[in-house]
Scaffold this active site. Structure first.
Site, short mmCIF file in Angstrom:
data_model
loop_
_atom_site.label_atom_id
_atom_site.label_comp_id
_atom_site.label_asym_id
_atom_site.label_seq_id
_atom_site.Cartn_x
_atom_site.Cartn_y
_atom_site.Cartn_z
N ALA A 556 0.82 -1.22 0.00
CA ALA A 556 0.00 0.00 0.00
C ALA A 556 0.84 1.25 0.00
CB ALA A 556 -1.00 0.02 1.16
N SER A 726 -0.21 -3.45 -6.80
CA SER A 726 -1.40 -4.30 -6.97
C SER A 726 -1.79 -4.43 -8.43
CB SER A 726 -2.58 -3.74 -6.15
OG SER A 726 -2.30 -3.79 -4.79
N GLY A 905 -4.05 -6.81 -3.42
CA GLY A 905 -3.04 -6.99 -2.39
C GLY A 905 -2.87 -5.83 -1.43
N GLU A 906 -2.97 -4.58 -1.92
CA GLU A 906 -2.63 -3.45 -1.07
C GLU A 906 -3.83 -2.74 -0.46
OE1 GLU A 906 1.37 -1.64 -2.75
OE2 GLU A 906 0.06 -2.26 -4.37
N MET A 907 -5.00 -2.98 -1.01
CA MET A 907 -6.20 -2.34 -0.44
C MET A 907 -6.36 -2.61 1.05
SD MET A 907 -9.39 -3.40 0.66
CE MET A 907 -10.11 -4.69 -0.31
#
Length: 947
Positions: A556, A726, A905-907
């Protein structure tokens, strides 16, 4: 009477023991002081048991010794009793005959990178052997007391797996053959089909980098990168390696004098606003230059064994003059601060604030804020979060059959690393081959080249293949971390509670190197109050040098810092307005409609996202929020206070600005082969590729196992870009779809059926096709435009074509005596588009929540003298993460995503920590403005409230 042994004889003596290992009688010889882990791995080559922290803090080395779980890394060989029974992962099951727990770990999605998996399975089996009917809390207590750590999963799916395995053992459920979980004609897309690698990770057969080491040819040298311990800033006068070169087993001690190239790494600054050209990072410390951070490498000792290399390294002498150390952003930006770069031609006199980014939206908000009914004007500081992977940095280098300098490492951007190190090591990119090893997670740190240039230099200098591994303490000290942001934010609302505008100045502590810093600094503007409607904004960000850890990507990238300021300020403003924080956010959401030109419906960069599902997501989140608020009120006592917090996060799913990816496909007699560089941190690149291709090739009726993968090798696969931002599911996914369409077009007959492989060959039709895609934004008329970066003077642009959305809800308790906060429950309502694989997405989201809770409450990286192990750095263990984790999926199709997908992946780590800290305020009234929210900060806040 036997003569008493000397100390030297004792040290060189051996203990022979008769043991039963995995049911097989063995006579094993070992030195008394070596660990059981060393005997199992190095001597018996049982590499299923992993080497992680080497100090008993992670559990990846757990085995069963005489019915008890022991940490093999701290169990000395001399303390292993004669005739012991030892069970390792290799003795629990095989791919064709899985133990119930191995099968359950696979189908529950409890396996991500897989590095901790053998330890969890071995430990879990010991529990089930003695208690086949445990409660979830008993499972959690068992893993806690046996020091089991996982950085990927959030633990919930692991507990799920133990409970399912227990039901199987009791005869209440049955194991289903994994091969029969797919029926011909079924979709793999949008299901919970297990990832192909999981069965090998569950049985200990998945080789990671240090497992490869034990299977390499004997010609490989051990290369140890030496740095001057404890020195962050100093002028280097002389590097003396003469004594080290005389030590036993030493082949060569490599210094900067052996480097054939420029001794510099290409830092990818990527912006006109920077004062550096990105070449400031040198690989090896030079005489007359400076050490700029703890861990700068002064020499590489190449020897026959690791022990000899380390012993020789201890003889290296570096003469240096200490300089003032800038260890935080306050020191770095002080007017009288020493300059980190003042001694390199072209950089002399460069200020520590070396990059400035400006974002503007509408008119200047100053007058509106001056007149606003409610204003928050405050400062917020984020932390230097450590990645805390369980596998230390490792890799090896050799010359391949074509003479290419080949590096096998934990790289998650194989082509980028090839380019970044080429000039520095003196080898053309076309002569460098980078291959990704199976890896024990990254979470982004391996976007940065760490050991790659040192492996290349050592290989060139020695003319012998080399292997390099640093231990966990060194890994924690030397590898990059998340950049702290210092943010000064001013935001206001009118009488009704509507936002009128916002201002921000932020400073990014990026350590002494510029790698990818511009993209990171941009995030402070790109996501500045991005979920909300407001017309006027001014924001200015500065990237600064310091002498603390250099910074690399962390899951993120930039969002946890940016939202830490914005979402905390939103809560504070809601409190000032007298409006519930959930209601306040909901009433201020973007006034979005597709392709809107209304600035109240646009992001700070001046464009509207491709979708905006937050209104629907808030509706789905509200019942959870209200129930959690009710429960918190019921549970609160004078001794223990409960509170509920909310936050919203948005993140991108492609690289900033122009982004592209390639993926190739080849038809074979048995199916197809995909070639790309969808690098795998552990997030599931294998099922990502298989799920996407299987859906795209549905007319062919292939089974999943007929889709073979050749991934992340620059000699065999095209450049798909980095597994970062992501972007993989979107960018590599679209490239896979493009290649599949081309193949299908070529195979299609006039009657609509498809040619076989033999027919293609007979008709001389190619069976190999190249797929390609670019990141695009969609226009109202259906046309597309290539994504563009942010303008350096205004911040305007269209950097992202794909986004992910999250509404985070946390319930937290505060022990009013100890002032310790604990997250009791967490609900994530997320939208990542149409989901490829639910097991993967669930795992990513649970894991992101866990890392967010750690970021909020415990994780930090301050003084390297102390912050060098998991406990001090605040790694969340299973009891630190609630079992009550709930995911609510909203699947809004993305118009340009592969089958409607975005990334994931980063949310989940974009903003969960703020929900936790907002819950602390709701519980006890303490407003945390600098994370982590440790007990001392909460105590200080409570004492201030009493005044």
């Amino acid at each position: 009477m036997a003569k008493e042994m000397t100390e030297a004889q004792v040290q060189s003596s051996y203990h022979v023991k008769n043991l039963t290992i995995n049911g097989v009688p063995r006579r094993v010889i070992g030195k008394p002081e070596v660990t059981l882990l060393t005997v199992l791995r190095d001597q018996l080559k049982m590499t299923g048991t992993k080497r992680g922290c080497d100090c008993g803090q992670c559990g990846v080395c757990n085995v069963i010794l005489n019915g008890k779980v022991v940490r093999a890394c701290i169990t000395r060989w001399k303390n292993v009793p004669e005739f012991s029974q030892i069970t390792t992962i290799e003795g629990i099951g095989t791919p064709d005959n899985l133990h119930a727990l191995q099968w359950a770990m696979i189908v529950c999605g409890a396996i991500q990178c897989g590095f901790c998996t053998p330890g969890f399975i071995t430990c879990g089996k010991a529990l089930l052997d003695q208690n086949p009917n445990p409660t979830r809390e008993e499972v959690r207590e068992w893993f806690s007391k046996n020091w089991m750590a996982c950085r990927c999963t959030g633990y919930k799916q692991i507990v799920d797996a133990v409970m399912k395995a227990a039901a199987i053992i009791r005869g209440e459920e049955k194991i289903v053959d994994l091969a029969k979980m797919y029926k011909p004609g079924d979709s793999v897309w949008n299901t919970d089909y297990p990832r192909p690698s999981a069965v090998y990770k569950a049985t200990g057969l998945w080789d990671f980098g240090d497992d490869d080491r034990l299977k390499l040819p004997e010609e490989f040298l051990f290369a140890y990168p030496y740095s001057v311990e404890g020195v962050r800033h100093a002028k280097v006068n002389k590097i003396d390696v003469s004594e080290a070169e005389k030590m036993p087993g030493v082949f060569k001690v490599v210094t900067y004098k052996d480097v054939k190239g420029t001794n510099r790494i290409r830092g990818q600054v990527g912006c006109a606003s920077a004062l550096t050209d990105g070449w400031e990072r040198r690989i090896m410390v030079e005489e007359g230059d400076k050490i700029r951070q703890w861990g700068d490498v002064a020499a590489i000792v190449c020897a026959d064994t690791e022990a000899h290399a380390r012993e020789a390294a201890a003889k290296i002498k570096v003469d240096y003059e200490p300089l003032p150390e800038l260890i935080d952003i306050y020191q770095a930006m002080a007017p009288d601060a020493i300059k980190v770069y003042d001694d390199i031609e072209g950089y002399d006199g460069m200020p520590n604030a070396w990059n400035k980014r400006v974002f503007t939206k509408g008119d200047d908000p100053k007058s509106d804020l001056d007149k606003a009914e409610y204003v928050v004007d405050d400062e917020f500081l984020s932390s230097r979060q450590p990645h805390m992977v369980l596998e230390p940095d490792c890799g090896y280098a050799y010359y391949d059959e074509e003479g290419k300098l080949t590096i096998a490492s934990k790289s998650i951007c194989v082509y980028r690393h090839q380019m970044m190190i080429a000039r520095g090591v003196g080898v053309a990119p076309s002569k460098i081959r980078v291959i990704q090893n199976n890896m024990g997670a990254s979470f982004g740190y391996k976007v940065a080249p760490t050991n790659e240039p040192y492996l290349a230099i050592a290989l060139i200098a020695c003319g012998r293949p080399v292997y390099m591994r640093i231990n966990m303490k060194e890994h924690n000290i030397r590898t990059p971390k998340r950049s702290p942001f210092l943010m000064h934010i001013r935001v206001g609302a009118d009488k009704s509670g509507k936002l009128v505008g916002a201002e921000q100045t932020w400073w990014v502590d990026h350590g002494p190197f510029s790698e990818s810093a511009n993209d990171l600094t941009n995030k402070g503007g790109q996501f500045f109050f991005s979920p909300y409607a407001y017309e006027k904004m001014r924001a200015t960000g500065y990237t600064c040098w310091s002498n603390h850890r250099w910074s690399a990507a962390f899951r993120a990238y930039g969002a946890p810092q940016t939202y830490w300021g914005c979402e905390t300020a939103m809560d504070m403003l809601a409190n000032k307005c007298g409006i519930d924080p959930f209601d306040f956010r909901e009433m201020n959401l973007l006034e979005w409609e597709p392709f809107t030109e209304n600035p109240r419906g646009q992001f700070p960069s001046g464009y509207a996202p491709e979708v905006f599902p937050l209104p629907e997501m808030m509706k789905k989140a509200r019942p959870y929020y209200e129930e959690m608020k009710k429960k918190a009120a019921e549970l609160s006592t004078d001794e223990k206070k409960y509170g509920v917090g909310v936050s919203i996060g948005i993140y991108n799913s492609n690289d900033d600005g122009a982004d592209e990816a390639a993926s190739n496909i080849e038809l074979t007699k048995d199916g197809v082969i995909l070639y790309n560089t969808w690098e795998d941190h552990g997030q599931g690149a294998d099922i990502g590729c298989v799920g996407t291709a299987h859906e795209a090739l549905k007319p062919l009726g292939l089974a999943p196992e007929q889709i073979k993968l050749v991934l992340s090798d620059t000699a065999k696969a095209p450049n798909s870009g980095a597994a970062a931002a992501s972007r993989s599911q979107v960018m590599v996914g679209n490239a896979i779809v493009d290649s599949c369409k081309k193949l299908l077009d070529a195979m299609r007959k006039e009657d609509g059926t498809y040619r076989t492989y033999d027919e293609m060959i007979a008709e001389n039709i190619p069976v190999f096709y190249e797929g390609y895609t670019q990141a695009m934004v969609l226009h109202a008329d259906g046309s597309t435009e290539v994504c563009s970066g942010n303008d350096k003077d205004t911040g305007l642009g269209k950097p992202f074509g794909f986004h992910m959305f999250a509404v985070n809800l946390a319930m937290v308790s505060i022990d009013m005596k100890t002032c310790k906060a604990h997250c009791e429950k967490f609900v994530l309502v997320g939208d990542v588009g149409v989901i490829n694989n639910y097991l993967v997405v669930d795992g990513q989201q649970y894991g992101g929540i866990a890392q967010g809770i750690g970021l909020a409450l415990t994780e930090d990286f301050l003084d390297e003298n102390k912050y060098n192990n998991f406990v001090v750095m605040g790694l969340p263990y299973i009891k630190d993460i609630p079992d009550e984790l709930e995911l609510v999926h909203v699947e809004t199709p993305r118009p340009l995503g592969p089958f409607g997908a975005s990334g994931t992946g980063e949310m989940p780590l974009s903003a969960p920590h703020i929900a936790v800290c907002n819950a602390i305020h709701d519980a006890c009234g303490v407003r945390i403005k600098a994370i982590p929210a440790t007990p001392d900060k909460i105590k200080a806040g409570l004492e201030e409230l009493k005044k």
